[in-house]
Design a protein around this motif. Structure first.
Motif, PDB file in Angstrom:
ATOM      1  N   SER A  19       0.835  -1.214   0.000  1.00 52.72           N
ATOM      2  CA  SER A  19       0.000   0.000   0.000  1.00 52.72           C
ATOM      3  C   SER A  19       0.864   1.257   0.000  1.00 52.72           C
ATOM      4  O   SER A  19       0.576   2.226  -0.717  1.00 52.72           O
ATOM      5  N   GLU A  38      10.446   2.579   6.354  1.00 48.37           N
ATOM      6  CA  GLU A  38      10.057   1.201   6.702  1.00 48.37           C
ATOM      7  C   GLU A  38      10.858   0.802   7.934  1.00 48.37           C
ATOM      8  O   GLU A  38      12.086   0.910   7.941  1.00 48.37           O
ATOM      9  N   ARG A  44      11.151  -7.588   3.458  1.00 51.17           N
ATOM     10  CA  ARG A  44      10.474  -8.769   4.006  1.00 51.17           C
ATOM     11  C   ARG A  44      10.524  -9.937   3.036  1.00 51.17           C
ATOM     12  O   ARG A  44      10.468  -9.750   1.838  1.00 51.17           O
ATOM     13  N   ASP A 307      -3.828  -2.288   4.958  1.00 53.63           N
ATOM     14  CA  ASP A 307      -4.118  -3.052   6.179  1.00 53.63           C
ATOM     15  C   ASP A 307      -4.210  -2.162   7.419  1.00 53.63           C
ATOM     16  O   ASP A 307      -4.797  -2.566   8.422  1.00 53.63           O
ATOM     17  N   MET A 320      -4.144  -7.396  -0.074  1.00 50.32           N
ATOM     18  CA  MET A 320      -3.181  -6.531  -0.742  1.00 50.32           C
ATOM     19  C   MET A 320      -3.850  -5.779  -1.895  1.00 50.32           C
ATOM     20  O   MET A 320      -3.608  -4.589  -2.107  1.00 50.32           O
ATOM     21  N   ASN A 321      -4.710  -6.479  -2.616  1.00 48.27           N
ATOM     22  CA  ASN A 321      -5.386  -5.848  -3.756  1.00 48.27           C
ATOM     23  C   ASN A 321      -6.243  -4.669  -3.313  1.00 48.27           C
ATOM     24  O   ASN A 321      -6.334  -3.654  -3.998  1.00 48.27           O
TER      25      ASN A 321
END
Ligand SMILES: Cc1cc2nc3c(=O)[nH]c(=O)nc-3n(C[C@H](O)[C@H](O)[C@H](O)COP(=O)(O)OP(=O)(O)OC[C@H]3O[C@@H](n4cnc5c(N)ncnc54)[C@H](O)[C@@H]3O)c2cc1C
Length: 585
Positions: A19, A38, A44, A307, A320-321
């Protein structure tokens, strides 16, 4: 990384997941200087949100990263369900996502799979093209927003793993966006509610596993959720599979103790096959369905996306979409506001448009979770609603449809939001509610409305600009994240009038496309148009102007139909609503 020669960043993006990365790239396309931080010191690992839906692929086309994604991604592999207890003979083989052929209006009709870590790398490369790097090892600790700015307190640890170390930096920005995931600090410190529930009874263990002895072409499954379900999906990387272990008879505490327990569980519940060798488990995590959402995405100068604003079951691969679409909805608005072209009130439409979509997404994913847990044998996902191609904002206060102005139905928006508390697992009521907003477009009649996804149209032949003449193109090549596109159907409206009218707006923010029916001469006095195209296949007309009523279609930078209008009057009404600081007539 901050380059001292570049303009000071206007926007701080907190979180380098999908995102945050989408938002960063979109703002950079719009020429808005940003910083993206981050807290993890290293990128990750893991497949996680590997299922990329067709609507996300369309947005990746707009962001010009589609080739990189399609070169690396694979189609969803067919499922092989094995007979137990031996676990060798195939009981059932099927396509999880039955293949569909693209059409002129829908170039992507099949979800693809690509590890989230690989997708994030593609974003890093695209950001680097703008001279931007995700600042790893940099964590937002707190922030203060005033009427004029946001001051963030950051801890910069770099590559150090020592959580007590780090240099403190205070930095000021015009806006800050929390793309910091479900446990992020931005939502909490902003005081946004995050209502819903945590379901402690339904767990999964998820992760990546390197295996020898299993075909790389399939999604292998053993058992079902009434007992033990093992799912092992082939990925784009040789020998690497993504696994899910679930079911009522799994002792999650035990198997999460160490890798040996996972291997043992895997061996026992796949028929004790000696031909399959577990080589490595690079990443794994226990997952507990958490079903929550904010009631608004933020206010003032601070918002959340992805999220950070909603969590739900991973069934249906929407997380995620959905975060990508959140950021796409926010990005162009934030760019216009940050550049002083639009009023900050434009940002309020982020919640107005996205909250009903999130509420519906939670309904859909919870329904699928229930289906999975109700011991249904795994079956094809024929529900193309999850492709997110029907997601729309027909109720939005900034879209205009001259045939039928759909007023903002505040009550209906509220209802859609409240439905999250009536999960379909508990009561199938919401489906029968006639007032429910159709934010996923399940019941659309095929007629295009303002607020809908803007369809593609292939088979166009360029007539102007001259240097591109005779080349073929499609509308998705013309749409982009930093401009509105005005489609002008030359056989329906006076194209020259429309083009002249658009000269009043800030330069570079609107692209005009005059669409001429095949084998007809281009209209006169359209030299000011960015493109004149011949609609060879008739696909543009059939997608946007099938009845010849609204000859002007305005496409927003997020690939949504902003307005369907008959001429200059309503066109100006639309743009006055967007560019409040512009010189609109
Ligand atoms: C097993 C599993 C399967 C899934 N499958 C799918 C799928 O097929 N399709 C799909 O669409 N989705 C799927 N999802 C969901 C998807 O992974 C998430 O929705 C997605 O990662 C959300 O992206 P995000 O950027 O909003 O948040 P995140 O990916 O959580 O990123 C947030 C980032 O912010 C960072 N951060 C947090 N706090 C701070 C701070 N204070 N300062 C700086 N940085 C901070 C975090 O370290 C993190 O990197 C799946 C999830 C799981 C667990």
């Amino acid at each position: 990384m901050v380059d001292p020669t570049s303009p000071p960043p206007k926007v701080l993006i907190v979180g380098g997941g999908p995102s945050g990365l989408v938002l960063a790239l979109q703002l950079l396309h719009n020429g808005v200087p940003i910083r993206i931080i981050e807290k993890n010191s290293f990128p990750r690992l893991g497949q996680r949100g590997a299922g990329i839906m067709p609507r996300s692929l369309e947005l990746f086309t707009s962001l010009r990263i589609i080739e990189d994604v399609m070169n690396r991604a694979i189609l969803t592999p067919p499922v092989r369900l094995y007979k137990m207890p031996e676990g060798v003979e195939i009981a059932h083989e099927f396509e999880m996502s039955p293949r569909r052929n693209p059409t002129p209006s829908h170039p992507y009709l099949n979800p693809v799979m690509l590890g989230q870590d690989k997708l994030e790398k593609i974003f890093h490369k695209a950001l680097a093209g703008f001279g931007c790097t995700v600042e790893l090892g940099t964590e937002l600790k707190s922030f203060v927003q005033t009427d004029g700015n946001v001051t963030a307190t950051l801890i910069k640890r770099g590559m150090s793993q020592d959580m007590d170390s780090g240099e403190i930096e205070e930095a000021t920005f015009d806006y800050m966006i929390g793309a910091d995931g479900a446990r992020g600090v931005v939502r909490n410190q902003l005081g946004l509610s995050f209502v819903g529930e945590t379901r402690n009874v339904e767990n999964f263990v998820v992760g990546d596993i390197c295996l020898d002895g299993l075909s790389q072409k399939y999604w292998h499954m053993w058992g079902d959720a009434s007992d033990v379900l093992i799912s092992v999906r082939a990925t784009e990387t040789p020998k690497l599979f993504n696994f899910v272990i679930g079911g009522k008879n799994i002792n999650y505490t035990k198997i999460m103790q160490n890798e040996a327990e996972i291997k043992k569980c895997f061996f026992e519940h796949t028929g004790q096959r000696s031909d399959i060798k577990v080589l490595d488990i690079p990443w794994m995590s226990q997952y507990t369905p958490n079903i929550r959402m904010v009631d608004r995405f933020g206010f003032g100068r601070v918002y959340v996306t992805g999220d950070a604003g909603h969590v739900h079951s991973p069934t249906g691969g929407q997380g995620m979409n959905t975060g990508i679409q959140d950021s796409f909805n926010l990005g162009w608005k934030l760019a216009l506001v940050a550049k002083g072209i639009s009023s900050p009130s434009l940002l309020e439409t982020f919640s107005e448009e996205r909250i009903p979509v999130i509420a519906e997404m939670i309904v859909q994913t919870t329904k699928l979770l229930k289906k999975t847990l109700d011991n249904d044998e795994p079956s094809p996902q024929t529900n193309s609603t999850l492709f997110q191609l029907g997601v729309n904002y027909r109720w939005s206060s900034i879209v205009l449809d001259e045939r039928k102005k759909i007023e903002v139905d505040r009550e209906a928006i509220e209802d859609a939001y409240l439905q999250q508390f009536e999960f379909p697992g508990d009561d199938d009521g919401p489906e029968d509610d006639p007032d429910r907003l159709d934010s996923y477009g399940e019941n659309q009649d095929g007629r295009l409305r303002a607020g809908d996804r803007a369809p593609d149209a292939s088979g166009l032949a360029i007539e102007a600009p001259f240097d591109l003449a005779k080349q073929s193109c499609q509308l998705f090549q013309i749409y982009g994240p930093a401009h509105h596109t005005v489609l002008i159907f030359a056989d329906v409206v006076n194209a020259a009038d429309i083009i002249t009218g658009l000269l009043n707006y800030p330069k570079g923010l609107i692209r005009t496309v005059v669409i001429v029916p095949t084998r007809r001469p281009a209209p006169r006095n359209v030299d000011g148009a960015d493109f004149v195209v011949e609609d060879r296949g008739g696909h543009a007309a059939s997608a946007y102007c099938p009845t010849g009523v609204c000859g002007v279609c305005i496409i927003r930078p997020d690939g949504v139909v902003g307005a369907l209008v008959k001429g200059p009057t309503w066109m100006h009404r639309y743009f006055r609503g967007i560019f409040t600081a512009g010189r609109s007539p």
